[in-house]
Motif scaffolding. Sequence first.
Motif, PDB file in Angstrom:
ATOM      1  N   LEU A 191      33.112  38.416  45.430  1.00 54.29           N
ATOM      2  CA  LEU A 191      32.773  37.621  46.606  1.00 54.29           C
ATOM      3  C   LEU A 191      31.856  38.501  47.441  1.00 54.29           C
ATOM      4  N   VAL A 192      30.714  37.967  47.835  1.00 51.59           N
ATOM      5  CA  VAL A 192      29.753  38.798  48.547  1.00 51.59           C
ATOM      6  C   VAL A 192      29.387  38.149  49.888  1.00 51.59           C
ATOM      7  N   ILE A 193      29.277  38.983  50.918  1.00 47.00           N
ATOM      8  CA  ILE A 193      28.867  38.535  52.249  1.00 47.00           C
ATOM      9  C   ILE A 193      27.455  39.060  52.499  1.00 47.00           C
ATOM     10  N   MET A 194      26.514  38.144  52.693  1.00 46.42           N
ATOM     11  CA  MET A 194      25.107  38.515  52.788  1.00 46.42           C
ATOM     12  C   MET A 194      24.498  38.025  54.106  1.00 46.42           C
ATOM     13  N   ASP A 195      23.619  38.825  54.707  1.00 46.33           N
ATOM     14  CA  ASP A 195      23.011  38.401  55.969  1.00 46.33           C
ATOM     15  C   ASP A 195      21.754  37.560  55.734  1.00 46.33           C
ATOM     16  N   SER A 196      21.069  37.178  56.807  1.00 47.01           N
ATOM     17  CA  SER A 196      19.967  36.220  56.698  1.00 47.01           C
ATOM     18  C   SER A 196      18.722  36.792  56.021  1.00 47.01           C
ATOM     19  N   LYS A 197      18.691  38.103  55.809  1.00 45.61           N
ATOM     20  CA  LYS A 197      17.552  38.718  55.115  1.00 45.61           C
ATOM     21  C   LYS A 197      17.874  39.050  53.656  1.00 45.61           C
ATOM     22  N   GLY A 198      19.117  38.756  53.238  1.00 41.28           N
ATOM     23  CA  GLY A 198      19.476  39.031  51.855  1.00 41.28           C
ATOM     24  C   GLY A 198      20.149  40.384  51.657  1.00 41.28           C
ATOM     25  N   ARG A 199      20.584  41.006  52.752  1.00 43.31           N
ATOM     26  CA  ARG A 199      21.246  42.305  52.655  1.00 43.31           C
ATOM     27  C   ARG A 199      22.751  42.126  52.492  1.00 43.31           C
ATOM     28  N   ILE A 200      23.372  42.960  51.656  1.00 45.61           N
ATOM     29  CA  ILE A 200      24.813  42.855  51.399  1.00 45.61           C
ATOM     30  C   ILE A 200      25.599  43.595  52.480  1.00 45.61           C
ATOM     31  N   LEU A 201      26.483  42.870  53.174  1.00 43.03           N
ATOM     32  CA  LEU A 201      27.279  43.449  54.266  1.00 43.03           C
ATOM     33  C   LEU A 201      28.662  43.888  53.803  1.00 43.03           C
ATOM     34  N   SER A 202      29.258  43.090  52.924  1.00 41.37           N
ATOM     35  CA  SER A 202      30.551  43.482  52.355  1.00 41.37           C
ATOM     36  C   SER A 202      30.775  42.670  51.091  1.00 41.37           C
ATOM     37  N   ALA A 203      31.857  42.984  50.399  1.00 39.88           N
ATOM     38  CA  ALA A 203      32.154  42.288  49.151  1.00 39.88           C
ATOM     39  C   ALA A 203      33.596  42.587  48.763  1.00 39.88           C
ATOM     40  N   ALA A 204      34.093  41.860  47.779  1.00 43.40           N
ATOM     41  CA  ALA A 204      35.404  42.158  47.196  1.00 43.40           C
ATOM     42  C   ALA A 204      35.372  41.681  45.750  1.00 43.40           C
ATOM     43  N   LEU A 205      36.163  42.326  44.911  1.00 42.56           N
ATOM     44  CA  LEU A 205      36.187  42.003  43.484  1.00 42.56           C
ATOM     45  C   LEU A 205      37.569  41.521  43.063  1.00 42.56           C
ATOM     46  N   SER A 206      37.618  40.689  42.033  1.00 43.55           N
ATOM     47  CA  SER A 206      38.874  40.346  41.374  1.00 43.55           C
ATOM     48  C   SER A 206      38.731  40.562  39.874  1.00 43.55           C
ATOM     49  N   PRO A 207      39.831  40.881  39.202  1.00 44.84           N
ATOM     50  CA  PRO A 207      39.810  40.946  37.735  1.00 44.84           C
ATOM     51  C   PRO A 207      39.496  39.563  37.169  1.00 44.84           C
ATOM     52  N   PRO A 208      39.135  39.494  35.880  1.00 42.91           N
ATOM     53  CA  PRO A 208      38.989  38.187  35.242  1.00 42.91           C
ATOM     54  C   PRO A 208      40.277  37.380  35.427  1.00 42.91           C
ATOM     55  N   HIS A 209      40.129  36.096  35.605  1.00 41.19           N
ATOM     56  CA  HIS A 209      41.284  35.237  35.860  1.00 41.19           C
ATOM     57  C   HIS A 209      42.354  35.351  34.771  1.00 41.19           C
ATOM     58  N   ILE A 210      41.909  35.439  33.514  1.00 39.36           N
ATOM     59  CA  ILE A 210      42.897  35.540  32.426  1.00 39.36           C
ATOM     60  C   ILE A 210      43.723  36.819  32.506  1.00 39.36           C
ATOM     61  N   ILE A 211      43.299  37.766  33.320  1.00 42.80           N
ATOM     62  CA  ILE A 211      44.089  38.991  33.498  1.00 42.80           C
ATOM     63  C   ILE A 211      44.955  38.916  34.741  1.00 42.80           C
ATOM     64  N   HIS A 212      44.391  38.451  35.868  1.00 42.00           N
ATOM     65  CA  HIS A 212      45.220  38.461  37.095  1.00 42.00           C
ATOM     66  C   HIS A 212      46.163  37.269  37.175  1.00 42.00           C
ATOM     67  N   LYS A 213      45.795  36.145  36.563  1.00 37.75           N
ATOM     68  CA  LYS A 213      46.642  34.942  36.529  1.00 37.75           C
ATOM     69  C   LYS A 213      46.960  34.328  37.905  1.00 37.75           C
ATOM     70  N   LYS A 214      46.307  34.805  38.932  1.00 31.59           N
ATOM     71  CA  LYS A 214      46.468  34.151  40.248  1.00 31.59           C
ATOM     72  C   LYS A 214      45.813  32.769  40.205  1.00 31.59           C
ATOM     73  N   SER A 215      46.208  31.886  41.120  1.00 36.45           N
ATOM     74  CA  SER A 215      45.458  30.643  41.280  1.00 36.45           C
ATOM     75  C   SER A 215      44.084  31.003  41.855  1.00 36.45           C
ATOM     76  N   VAL A 216      43.086  30.151  41.597  1.00 42.82           N
ATOM     77  CA  VAL A 216      41.755  30.434  42.142  1.00 42.82           C
ATOM     78  C   VAL A 216      41.822  30.488  43.668  1.00 42.82           C
ATOM     79  N   GLU A 217      42.580  29.582  44.262  1.00 40.59           N
ATOM     80  CA  GLU A 217      42.689  29.541  45.720  1.00 40.59           C
ATOM     81  C   GLU A 217      43.210  30.878  46.277  1.00 40.59           C
ATOM     82  N   LYS A 218      44.261  31.378  45.652  1.00 41.14           N
ATOM     83  CA  LYS A 218      44.845  32.651  46.080  1.00 41.14           C
ATOM     84  C   LYS A 218      43.843  33.799  45.864  1.00 41.14           C
ATOM     85  N   ALA A 219      43.150  33.780  44.730  1.00 44.08           N
ATOM     86  CA  ALA A 219      42.185  34.847  44.438  1.00 44.08           C
ATOM     87  C   ALA A 219      41.065  34.854  45.480  1.00 44.08           C
ATOM     88  N   VAL A 220      40.562  33.659  45.809  1.00 40.38           N
ATOM     89  CA  VAL A 220      39.470  33.570  46.787  1.00 40.38           C
ATOM     90  C   VAL A 220      39.937  34.053  48.162  1.00 40.38           C
TER      91      VAL A 220
END
Lengths: 161, 161, 161, 161
Positions: free
Chosen positions: D113-142
């Motif tokens: 998940l990436v947070i980008m400003d109006s010029k295309g610069r990356i401000l923050s982000a977060a990663l999740s494992p592939p769904h088949i590994i973490h098994k969380k619901s998509v809603e929970k993962a997001v």
Amino acid sequence: MTMEKLIKKAYVESVEGRRQGDKIKEVKEIQKYILNAKNIVVPNKTKEKVKAINEVLEKFGIQKAKHLKFYTDACDLNRTPAISKALMALDIVDCDLVIARGRLGVPGSGSMLVIMDSKGRILSAALSPPHIIHKKSVEKAVKDEMTTALKRIGLNEKHES
Amino acid sequence: MTMEKLIKKAYVESVEGRRQGDKIKEVKEIQKYILNAKNIVVPNKTKEKVKAINEVLEKFGIQKAKHLKFYTDACDLNRTPAISKALMALDIVDCDLVIARGRLGVPGSGSMLVIMDSKGRILSAALSPPHIIHKKSVEKAVKDEMTTALKRIGLNEKHES
Amino acid sequence: MTMEKLIKKAYVESVEGRRQGDKIKEVKEIQKYILNAKNIVVPNKTKEKVKAINEVLEKFGIQKAKHLKFYTDACDLNRTPAISKALMALDIVDCDLVIARGRLGVPGSGSMLVIMDSKGRILSAALSPPHIIHKKSVEKAVKDEMTTALKRIGLNEKHES
Amino acid sequence: MTMEKLIKKAYVESVEGRRQGDKIKEVKEIQKYILNAKNIVVPNKTKEKVKAINEVLEKFGIQKAKHLKFYTDACDLNRTPAISKALMALDIVDCDLVIARGRLGVPGSGSMLVIMDSKGRILSAALSPPHIIHKKSVEKAVKDEMTTALKRIGLNEKHES
């Protein structure tokens, strides 16, 4: 010297503020890489552009390219469609060289033909105006771009007198 | 229609497989953006290229560019140095338009002049062979690239008959 | 199936609107690539981070990485410094795998460790908050990132009970 | 100081070899930018992820995001799908901030998940494992990714004690 060593040397020159522009041995290394490529691919929806590209490659004594038929439209939703198309080809097949033709930048910005090596590095390129401005046939535009992309790095047609 | 709306429409055409190449209204929108730019910057270590660029901009009736003096050598340790140089300028100043000149790709691949909007989108560009091949003066090469980059998207010198 | 074939299949699924998320065989292919890598490099100004990375790689039964000492500061004048650092390593040496650690995005955005294959494709990554927020030692942060980057794609320490 | 001035200062520190890591005022500037954003968009095929993202934004006192319904599948034929999705959103709408969620890298590499400003610069982000590994619901993962992306740059839920 390998491409990697030449690039490393050039990067050191840049960081140390003593880079003076492209060197003849760097240009020669690019030429050598292209002339020795054994497995060249052209990603495209249709065959026509591949045919135009191959006519030019043959004149320069370069291995003919294979058509990589694929959904290349997806690459147009992107800031550098031609470069993205070349990278997409690298992602999905093994090859020495990719020659991709697509849009340069935003819609309306005209086209770019890019020559990329097996690691995704750009070796040469050529641009055309938007088709509605140059009015050339696509076949002619692709041949001109392919020829320019090779000539600008010092390659020549084999039987040129 | 704004640039954003035109791009959105073009992207939809691409995804739906019915895109037919650049449209005249897309090219006109790029022209309008460049002609209306109020704050143009040219990132570069030295002033000479800015002077050459400004001579061309003036002929086309475009606002003169300001020199953004900065450590642009760092952008050469990169796969697309000219594009990276333009983005770096956007990162560090507010402006409407960036005109950056740098290497196209790997060392030995010649140069690229790129015109970029305030969001980092590529509007036009022009390429030159490596200097050791074309043997033009840098001033002449920069003027030719700047002129080509504007003419290829349909812009013309003001007093051209 | 090779990485290229798996990626091609995934791309086709995306274009055709029937992609359902990552597949176990795609994850296994990434695992296999990393476990079989013979020539791993870590681009960095100093040795310390390489040492921390190697302690983790050893626990996972992965080949030790070599230190690629280079001017990596130049990669910070860039929108994705960690990814650029990994690509720069690929540009200047031959290797199977690059592990690069650098800034995620703009200054203040914290760090990213990225695992990249020999074609420049991203296989895994991990993020840390800015150091002034997490207050971990750099050594601990790097080890945690390296461990997370491997575990998130299903790799495990060899002697874990 | 504006974002541009802070970035310029940081770039100078890097080139001059005296950069020491992210500074508190850089992190504060990112926080301020996100907290003051008026027009936030989330590009996505469907509404569900936007809802999950908005539940988190509200807890942090951040403006709710609008759903930018679009053909985001095309961004998956790309080396950095999540980042490309965010840039594609910038291309087609005017906004202050983009929050995009997509694949990190190659198929099998999990999500970003990436947070980008109006010029295309990356401000923050977060990663999740592939769904088949973490098994969380998509809603929970997001939700977890959105929360992590904000917390790692020092933002907190409003009513946290």
